[in-house]
Design a protein around this motif. Structure first.
Motif, PDB file in Angstrom:
ATOM      1  N   SER A 191      -1.688 -16.189   1.670  1.00  0.00           N
ATOM      2  CA  SER A 191      -0.545 -16.115   0.773  1.00  0.00           C
ATOM      3  C   SER A 191      -0.337 -17.472   0.095  1.00  0.00           C
ATOM      4  CB  SER A 191       0.716 -15.726   1.550  1.00  0.00           C
ATOM      5  OG  SER A 191       1.857 -15.747   0.714  1.00  0.00           O
ATOM      6  N   PHE A 192      -0.194 -17.461  -1.237  1.00  0.00           N
ATOM      7  CA  PHE A 192      -0.011 -18.678  -2.022  1.00  0.00           C
ATOM      8  C   PHE A 192       1.354 -18.672  -2.689  1.00  0.00           C
ATOM      9  CE2 PHE A 192      -4.478 -17.614  -1.911  1.00  0.00           C
ATOM     10  CZ  PHE A 192      -5.133 -18.819  -1.710  1.00  0.00           C
ATOM     11  N   ASP A 193       1.952 -19.861  -2.844  1.00  0.00           N
ATOM     12  CA  ASP A 193       3.161 -19.941  -3.649  1.00  0.00           C
ATOM     13  C   ASP A 193       2.783 -20.031  -5.128  1.00  0.00           C
ATOM     14  OD1 ASP A 193       2.505 -22.602  -4.258  1.00  0.00           O
ATOM     15  OD2 ASP A 193       3.908 -23.449  -2.810  1.00  0.00           O
ATOM     16  N   GLU A 194       3.787 -20.096  -6.008  1.00  0.00           N
ATOM     17  CA  GLU A 194       3.519 -20.066  -7.448  1.00  0.00           C
ATOM     18  C   GLU A 194       2.917 -21.366  -7.967  1.00  0.00           C
ATOM     19  OE1 GLU A 194       6.052 -17.702 -10.152  1.00  0.00           O
ATOM     20  OE2 GLU A 194       7.523 -17.795  -8.517  1.00  0.00           O
ATOM     21  N   ARG A 195       2.872 -22.402  -7.131  1.00  0.00           N
ATOM     22  CA  ARG A 195       2.218 -23.654  -7.509  1.00  0.00           C
ATOM     23  C   ARG A 195       0.748 -23.668  -7.098  1.00  0.00           C
ATOM     24  NH1 ARG A 195       5.553 -27.674  -4.141  1.00  0.00           N
ATOM     25  NH2 ARG A 195       5.133 -25.960  -2.690  1.00  0.00           N
ATOM     26  N   GLY A 196       0.330 -22.664  -6.320  1.00  0.00           N
ATOM     27  CA  GLY A 196      -1.064 -22.586  -5.903  1.00  0.00           C
ATOM     28  C   GLY A 196      -1.341 -23.172  -4.536  1.00  0.00           C
ATOM     29  N   PHE A 197      -0.284 -23.388  -3.719  1.00  0.00           N
ATOM     30  CA  PHE A 197      -0.473 -23.918  -2.375  1.00  0.00           C
ATOM     31  C   PHE A 197      -0.302 -22.814  -1.344  1.00  0.00           C
ATOM     32  CE2 PHE A 197       0.776 -27.699  -4.793  1.00  0.00           C
ATOM     33  CZ  PHE A 197      -0.246 -28.563  -4.435  1.00  0.00           C
ATOM     34  N   LEU A 198      -1.127 -22.882  -0.297  1.00  0.00           N
ATOM     35  CA  LEU A 198      -1.044 -21.897   0.771  1.00  0.00           C
ATOM     36  C   LEU A 198       0.284 -22.009   1.515  1.00  0.00           C
ATOM     37  CD1 LEU A 198      -4.674 -22.152   2.131  1.00  0.00           C
ATOM     38  CD2 LEU A 198      -3.565 -20.022   1.432  1.00  0.00           C
ATOM     39  N   THR A 199       0.821 -20.856   1.878  1.00  0.00           N
ATOM     40  CA  THR A 199       2.018 -20.809   2.712  1.00  0.00           C
ATOM     41  C   THR A 199       1.725 -20.189   4.078  1.00  0.00           C
ATOM     42  OG1 THR A 199       2.664 -18.696   1.713  1.00  0.00           O
ATOM     43  CG2 THR A 199       3.580 -20.714   0.739  1.00  0.00           C
ATOM     44  N   TYR A 200       0.920 -19.136   4.088  1.00  0.00           N
ATOM     45  CA  TYR A 200       0.552 -18.471   5.344  1.00  0.00           C
ATOM     46  C   TYR A 200      -0.891 -17.968   5.267  1.00  0.00           C
ATOM     47  CZ  TYR A 200       5.419 -18.282   6.919  1.00  0.00           C
ATOM     48  OH  TYR A 200       6.690 -18.612   7.332  1.00  0.00           O
ATOM     49  N   LYS A 201      -1.480 -17.835   6.440  1.00  0.00           N
ATOM     50  CA  LYS A 201      -2.765 -17.160   6.590  1.00  0.00           C
ATOM     51  C   LYS A 201      -2.685 -16.321   7.850  1.00  0.00           C
ATOM     52  CE  LYS A 201      -7.697 -17.997   7.367  1.00  0.00           C
ATOM     53  NZ  LYS A 201      -8.741 -19.048   7.448  1.00  0.00           N
ATOM     54  N   LYS A 221     -21.293  -8.439   5.106  1.00  0.00           N
ATOM     55  CA  LYS A 221     -20.746  -8.347   3.759  1.00  0.00           C
ATOM     56  C   LYS A 221     -19.255  -8.659   3.833  1.00  0.00           C
ATOM     57  CE  LYS A 221     -23.942  -5.173   1.433  1.00  0.00           C
ATOM     58  NZ  LYS A 221     -24.038  -3.952   0.604  1.00  0.00           N
ATOM     59  N   THR A 222     -18.775  -9.363   2.804  1.00  0.00           N
ATOM     60  CA  THR A 222     -17.361  -9.675   2.725  1.00  0.00           C
ATOM     61  C   THR A 222     -16.794  -9.070   1.455  1.00  0.00           C
ATOM     62  OG1 THR A 222     -17.761 -11.777   3.868  1.00  0.00           O
ATOM     63  CG2 THR A 222     -15.629 -11.495   2.815  1.00  0.00           C
ATOM     64  N   PHE A 223     -15.657  -8.395   1.603  1.00  0.00           N
ATOM     65  CA  PHE A 223     -15.003  -7.727   0.486  1.00  0.00           C
ATOM     66  C   PHE A 223     -13.655  -8.404   0.228  1.00  0.00           C
ATOM     67  CE2 PHE A 223     -17.697  -4.809   2.805  1.00  0.00           C
ATOM     68  CZ  PHE A 223     -18.484  -4.237   1.822  1.00  0.00           C
ATOM     69  N   PHE A 224     -13.346  -8.665  -1.047  1.00  0.00           N
ATOM     70  CA  PHE A 224     -12.150  -9.401  -1.415  1.00  0.00           C
ATOM     71  C   PHE A 224     -11.266  -8.547  -2.346  1.00  0.00           C
ATOM     72  CE2 PHE A 224     -15.638 -12.362  -0.793  1.00  0.00           C
ATOM     73  CZ  PHE A 224     -15.103 -13.344   0.022  1.00  0.00           C
ATOM     74  N   THR A 225      -9.974  -8.627  -2.133  1.00  0.00           N
ATOM     75  CA  THR A 225      -9.003  -8.036  -3.069  1.00  0.00           C
ATOM     76  C   THR A 225      -7.959  -9.107  -3.390  1.00  0.00           C
ATOM     77  OG1 THR A 225      -7.665  -7.122  -1.257  1.00  0.00           O
ATOM     78  CG2 THR A 225      -9.329  -5.686  -2.247  1.00  0.00           C
ATOM     79  N   TYR A 226      -7.389  -9.001  -4.605  1.00  0.00           N
ATOM     80  CA  TYR A 226      -6.483 -10.036  -5.100  1.00  0.00           C
ATOM     81  C   TYR A 226      -5.209  -9.406  -5.645  1.00  0.00           C
ATOM     82  CZ  TYR A 226     -10.912 -12.561  -5.058  1.00  0.00           C
ATOM     83  OH  TYR A 226     -12.127 -13.095  -4.673  1.00  0.00           O
ATOM     84  N   GLU A 227      -4.097 -10.070  -5.371  1.00  0.00           N
ATOM     85  CA  GLU A 227      -2.825  -9.770  -6.016  1.00  0.00           C
ATOM     86  C   GLU A 227      -2.416 -11.015  -6.793  1.00  0.00           C
ATOM     87  OE1 GLU A 227       1.853  -8.835  -4.853  1.00  0.00           O
ATOM     88  OE2 GLU A 227       0.262  -8.576  -3.351  1.00  0.00           O
ATOM     89  N   TYR A 228      -2.044 -10.834  -8.077  1.00  0.00           N
ATOM     90  CA  TYR A 228      -1.787 -11.968  -8.956  1.00  0.00           C
ATOM     91  C   TYR A 228      -0.298 -12.081  -9.319  1.00  0.00           C
ATOM     92  CZ  TYR A 228      -6.857 -12.095  -9.706  1.00  0.00           C
ATOM     93  OH  TYR A 228      -8.220 -12.181  -9.522  1.00  0.00           O
ATOM     94  N   TYR A 229       0.131 -13.320  -9.533  1.00  0.00           N
ATOM     95  CA  TYR A 229       1.428 -13.546 -10.149  1.00  0.00           C
ATOM     96  C   TYR A 229       1.339 -13.140 -11.608  1.00  0.00           C
ATOM     97  CZ  TYR A 229       3.075 -16.354  -6.186  1.00  0.00           C
ATOM     98  OH  TYR A 229       3.467 -16.784  -4.933  1.00  0.00           O
ATOM     99  N   GLU A 230       2.443 -12.678 -12.155  1.00  0.00           N
ATOM    100  CA  GLU A 230       2.487 -12.295 -13.567  1.00  0.00           C
ATOM    101  C   GLU A 230       2.553 -13.542 -14.447  1.00  0.00           C
ATOM    102  OE1 GLU A 230       5.685  -9.637 -14.216  1.00  0.00           O
ATOM    103  OE2 GLU A 230       4.808  -8.039 -12.978  1.00  0.00           O
TER     104      GLU A 230
END
Length: 235
Positions: free
Chosen positions: A56-66, A226-235
């Protein structure tokens, strides 16, 4: 098993990387666009278990949780659908060139305290205090290229009282012209003295240019996972 321990340790630290100029975790994870949540599922070729990680990233691009999970693939499933939580990492705000990261067990108890700092340009250091194994301590140094990509990682796990080295590894990382990692060579200096070589093939990308599917091969070009990735983006 000895290789797995070292690889897991490296991957746990990998997502915490930042440059001496404190680049964002978006940049150091080599992500395109304003990623809000990154989910990866690593599925070995052999066996029915898979590891799931959610960043999980904040809106500045820094990690908050993993969050880290283990899933078991049932008969007829292409991938596991039920996962058990193994633990999580909590990322705190930077204070100058230093930040703390706390690793928690699945039950919420403390597992590892991590301190990240920048002693000089293109070098990042981590120190690890293990609550589960207080007799050991860890350190990891990451060296960066001029393109702010990890070029080498040096890992040490030693005895807290005697400083006797329990495990020492060094790894070198190679990238293609687009900046995607394509090769990892890891040498275990102590106590085993062996070498692990992995190559990565990034085969599917989303509209932002982020990797959707990656295959991992050993030195004999046998498929390991194999590694599969999914992404959720900020608007």
């Amino acid at each position: 098993m000895k290789q797995t321990i070292a690889i897991v340790f490296i991957f746990l630290g990998y997502s915490q990387i930042a440059s001496a100029q404190r680049l964002t975790d978006w940049q150091m994870e080599n992500l395109r666009g304003r990623v809000k949540v990154l989910t990866s599922i690593d599925q070995p070729q052999d066996g029915n278990e898979a590891k799931k990680e959610v960043l999980s990233f904040d809106e500045r691009g820094f990690l908050t949780y993993k969050w880290v999970y283990l899933g078991t693939q049932e008969e007829g499933e292409a991938r596991p659908t039920n996962y058990t939580k193994l633990g999580e990492l909590q990322y705190f705000e930077y204070q100058d060139n230093q930040r703390h990261v706390m690793s928690l067990n699945a039950d919420g108890t403390k597992a590892t305290d991590i301190v990240q700092q920048w002693p000089k340009a293109n070098t990042c250091e981590f120190t690890y205090t293990y609550f589960n194994k207080p007799e050991n301590k860890g350190s990891m140094r990451l060296s960066f290229s001029n393109q702010n990509r990890v070029s080498a990682i040096h890992l040490l796990i030693s005895n807290t009282d005697t400083d006797e080295v329990q495990l020492e590894t060094k790894s070198l990382h190679q990238y293609d012209a687009q900046g995607y990692e394509i090769k990892l060579e890891q040498k275990t200096l102590l106590p085993y003295g062996d070498t692990l070589i992995l190559t990565f093939r990034n085969t599917i990308f989303d509209a932002q240019g982020n990797i959707v599917e990656k295959s991992v091969y050993d030195e004999n070009q046998q498929l390991l996972s194999k590694t599969f990735f999914t992404y959720e983006y900020y608007e």
